[in-house]
Scaffold this motif. Structure first.
Motif, short mmCIF file in Angstrom:
data_model
loop_
_atom_site.label_atom_id
_atom_site.label_comp_id
_atom_site.label_asym_id
_atom_site.label_seq_id
_atom_site.Cartn_x
_atom_site.Cartn_y
_atom_site.Cartn_z
N MET A 1 0.83 -1.16 -0.15
CA MET A 1 -0.04 -0.22 -0.08
C MET A 1 0.94 1.45 -0.15
N VAL A 2 0.55 2.27 -0.85
CA VAL A 2 1.26 3.26 -0.84
C VAL A 2 0.51 4.42 -0.09
N ASN A 3 1.19 4.99 0.78
CA ASN A 3 0.38 6.05 1.78
C ASN A 3 0.58 7.56 1.15
N ALA A 4 0.43 7.58 0.02
CA ALA A 4 0.85 9.19 -0.81
C ALA A 4 -0.27 9.30 -1.97
N GLY A 5 -0.62 10.47 -1.96
CA GLY A 5 -1.57 10.90 -3.30
C GLY A 5 -0.75 11.77 -4.30
N PHE A 6 -1.19 11.73 -5.60
CA PHE A 6 -0.25 12.18 -6.73
C PHE A 6 -1.31 12.95 -7.40
N SER A 7 -1.16 14.18 -7.84
CA SER A 7 -2.12 14.96 -8.80
C SER A 7 -1.14 15.92 -9.58
N ILE A 8 -1.63 16.40 -10.84
CA ILE A 8 -1.14 17.48 -11.75
C ILE A 8 -2.15 18.35 -12.09
N GLU A 9 -2.11 19.67 -11.91
CA GLU A 9 -3.09 20.61 -12.38
C GLU A 9 -2.48 21.84 -12.64
N ASP A 10 -2.55 22.36 -13.64
CA ASP A 10 -2.37 23.59 -14.15
C ASP A 10 -0.55 23.71 -14.24
N GLY A 11 0.20 22.78 -14.20
CA GLY A 11 1.52 22.72 -14.41
C GLY A 11 2.12 22.42 -12.95
N ILE A 12 1.24 22.21 -11.73
CA ILE A 12 1.70 21.90 -10.60
C ILE A 12 1.36 20.47 -10.17
N ALA A 13 2.61 19.74 -9.77
CA ALA A 13 2.25 18.49 -9.32
C ALA A 13 2.73 18.38 -7.84
N ARG A 14 1.48 17.74 -7.34
CA ARG A 14 1.45 17.66 -5.81
C ARG A 14 1.57 16.19 -5.48
N ILE A 15 2.66 16.10 -4.41
CA ILE A 15 2.94 14.92 -3.78
C ILE A 15 2.45 15.25 -2.31
N GLU A 16 1.32 14.41 -2.11
CA GLU A 16 0.74 14.53 -0.55
C GLU A 16 1.02 13.11 0.21
N LEU A 17 1.83 13.23 1.39
CA LEU A 17 1.77 12.13 2.20
C LEU A 17 0.22 12.00 2.96
N GLN A 18 -0.03 10.81 2.87
CA GLN A 18 -1.49 10.52 3.43
C GLN A 18 -1.44 9.24 4.40
N ARG A 19 -0.77 9.60 5.67
CA ARG A 19 -0.63 8.78 6.88
C ARG A 19 -0.73 9.59 7.80
N PRO A 20 -1.78 10.35 8.27
CA PRO A 20 -1.91 11.19 9.45
C PRO A 20 -1.74 10.78 10.71
N GLU A 21 -2.31 9.24 10.74
CA GLU A 21 -2.40 8.72 11.93
C GLU A 21 -1.14 8.15 12.45
N ALA A 22 0.08 8.18 11.63
CA ALA A 22 1.31 7.87 11.82
C ALA A 22 2.11 8.88 11.58
N LEU A 23 1.64 10.34 11.93
CA LEU A 23 2.40 11.59 11.69
C LEU A 23 3.13 11.63 10.34
N ASN A 24 2.41 10.93 9.29
CA ASN A 24 2.92 10.97 8.21
C ASN A 24 4.52 10.36 7.83
N ALA A 25 4.77 9.48 8.70
CA ALA A 25 5.99 8.82 8.64
C ALA A 25 5.94 8.11 7.32
N VAL A 26 6.96 7.86 6.46
CA VAL A 26 7.04 7.66 5.11
C VAL A 26 7.65 6.05 5.07
N ASP A 27 6.73 5.13 4.83
CA ASP A 27 7.52 3.86 4.66
C ASP A 27 7.95 3.36 3.39
N MET A 28 8.70 2.47 3.02
CA MET A 28 9.69 2.18 2.12
C MET A 28 8.53 2.14 0.96
N PRO A 29 7.62 1.27 0.64
CA PRO A 29 6.70 1.26 -0.61
C PRO A 29 6.48 2.95 -1.06
N THR A 30 6.05 3.62 -0.03
CA THR A 30 5.57 4.98 -0.29
C THR A 30 6.79 5.86 -0.96
#
Length: 254
Positions: free
Chosen positions: A1-30
């Motif tokens: 499971m990847v705990n992040a979201g990805f979007s592109i709009e009007d030239g702006i790519a957004r990488i959003e960490l989506q694991r607030p319950e773990a203070l958005n700690a980044v696991d290896m798959p993410t």
């Protein structure tokens, strides 16, 4: 499971960490997915700027410490993957922005340091607590010394204490700090401003600045002068930018 979201709009790519319950700690798959996305953005003409942000009220508490035990406390997989991400970000050729709020610790602090324009909420809490985990941090100290000097680096790294976003701004660790209620508007304004600039000029300027970071001022000036003169001769951006200003219109970048 990847705990992040990805979007592109009007030239702006957004990488959003989506694991607030773990203070958005980044696991290896993410982290692996983020690396792949950043590498793909380098050649994606729809992307002009990349914004790192997080769900919830914390930017990032670093890596997932539970994985350390699962990997029998081997540190190399974590340091190698962080390094791969940071190299991809610095070599992206497109500006990166970080939206810093809440806690920004450990690997999250390193991630912030490797974005081009980190923007912090004044009440954010930033720091490097790895010393309390028995880890000798190697990413932050060289960059910290260049930004805040030896004494402040020793203070932050040896004590592991946090500082506010406002204090980080005073020390030059973030590009700017704003009241938390203004953070979204400030990040969006910066990202939109960057997206409106010439991608070619931004790439050459960013690459040039990183290339000259460890040069003497004289050598760096000569290096960037050569880049600037070559760009003016060979690229259409200089003529288009000046013409647009003289004609009172928005430039049309190729």
């Amino acid at each position: 499971m990847v705990n992040a979201g990805f979007s592109i709009e009007d030239g702006i790519a957004r990488i959003e960490l989506q694991r607030p319950e773990a203070l958005n700690a980044v696991d290896m798959p993410t982290k692996r997915e983020i690396i792949d996305r950043v590498q793909a953005y380098k050649t994606d003409d729809d992307v002009r700027v990349v914004v790192f942000q997080s769900e919830g009220e914390t930017f990032c508490a670093g890596g997932d410490v539970k994985e350390a035990r699962e990997r029998e406390y081997a540190l190399e997989p974590f340091t190698e993957s962080w390094n791969e991400l940071f190299e991809a970000m610095m070599g992206l050729g497109k500006p990166t922005v970080a939206r810093i709020d809440g806690y920004t610790l450990g690997g999250g602090f390193d991630l912030m340091l490797h974005t081009d324009i980190p923007i912090a909420a004044e009440d954010a809490q930033l720091g490097q607590p790895e010393v309390g985990l028995g880890i000798v941090n190697h990413f932050s100290p060289p960059m910290l010394q260049a930004k805040v000097g030896l004494t402040k680096t020793l203070d932050m790294m040896l004590t592991g204490e946090t500082i506010s976003g406002e204090e980080a701004d005073r020390r030059g660790l973030v590009a700017r700090s704003v009241p938390s209620e203004d953070l979204d508007d400030e990040v969006d304004a910066v990202a939109e401003s960057l997206a409106a600039k010439s991608p070619r000029v931004l790439r050459k300027l960013k690459d040039g600045i990183y290339a000259t970071a460890e040069m003497s001022p004289r050598a760096g000036r000569s290096y960037l002068e050569a880049v600037s003169l070559e760009a003016a001769r060979e690229d259409p951006d200089y003529e288009e930018g000046v013409s647009a200003q003289l004609e009172d219109r928005e430039p049309e970048w190729e």
